[in-house]
Design an enzyme around this catalytic site. Sequence first.
Site: not given
Ligand code: KQY
Length: 377
Positions: A357
Amino acid sequence: MSRILSTTPRADGFRMPAEWEPHIGCWMLWPERSDNWRNGAKPAQHAFAAVAAAIAQGEPVTVCASPGEYAVAREMLDPAIRVVEMTNNDSWMRDCGPTFLVNDTGDVRGVDWKFNAWGGLVGGLYFPWDQDDLVGEKVLEFERDDRYAPDFVLEGGSIDVDGQGTVLTTEECLLNPNRNPDMDRQTIETWLRDYLGVQSVLWLGKGVYLDETDGHVDNLCRFVAPGEVVLTWTDDPADPQYEISHDALRRLEGYRDARGRALKVHKLLQPARPVVITAEEAGGVDKVHGTLPREAGDRMAASYVNFYIANEVIVAPRFDDPNDEPAQALLATLFPGRRIVTVPGREILLGGGGIHCITQQEPRGRRLATAVSGSAA
Ligand code: KQY
């Protein structure tokens, strides 16, 4: 300069390459917001620095930091890592960054999707997100990559491609009315075909239990080779993940990819112990109206599937869990040409995601193709 193209990647012969295809480098953002990252984001910054250093063993890394954090990031990051200043709202390059594309003659372009912080005003994770929405454009400008700018909300973590015509995604995310509310499944498939250069869209149902992205596929199931995927797994029928993973398996077993192959599914056991936020951890996160709060006892969406495929290494999370070693061993068999490097995953997970991510790969290839020829659409 990076030109905005009014055609589509599919019409122009471009496709999103698989993550295992050669990279020129990797892009990341630097975490700092104290309403998402505990203790003023300092533990997260160390975790991001470890990820960047691990990836840098296999390819060049660029980390984008806000003006106020540039000097801190420069100091904390390995000197081999390039740091550039870039205003942002948070640090999820996979989701707010561009999707890079290639064609058969080695040209590179990008897609600058719309970004609404995982749902905008209908369940989005923070407000505002205007600076994150500019990150894709800024990275492509920086790289002088011509770009497509569709009026379509999409995060990079919600798709995974094999580079040979197939994309995996989830209904929970892409059919969620908080992304592209006026589009039905068929319309969304058309956008994916046009902008990723794929022919087949394989739909899974829900993402990992309690994944706050509305079920990004990159935490649930990923291609590891043409015709092969890894799927996060549990054999415990009492675990809420059990039915989600079994439903995904049933669907995967029924699919053929764009080249007509049945998929080989590798089960990757999730951590044996659920990763749950402690009171001390939750207490370190500033409570701000409009940002998803963190409470002691909340289960986080821990998954070993959220690894990054660099040129020479796989960067994968470890959670101080009995399933760390088996996960590492399976990844080693799936990627025989790459070294497996593990880094602690907990601090990134406490912010809502994983290694994949916070990264975005950029393929090797030729830049400035249309600018040189002067034939931009
Ligand atoms: O891709 C992801 N797991 C991003 C998550 C964003 C979380 C923001 N608190």
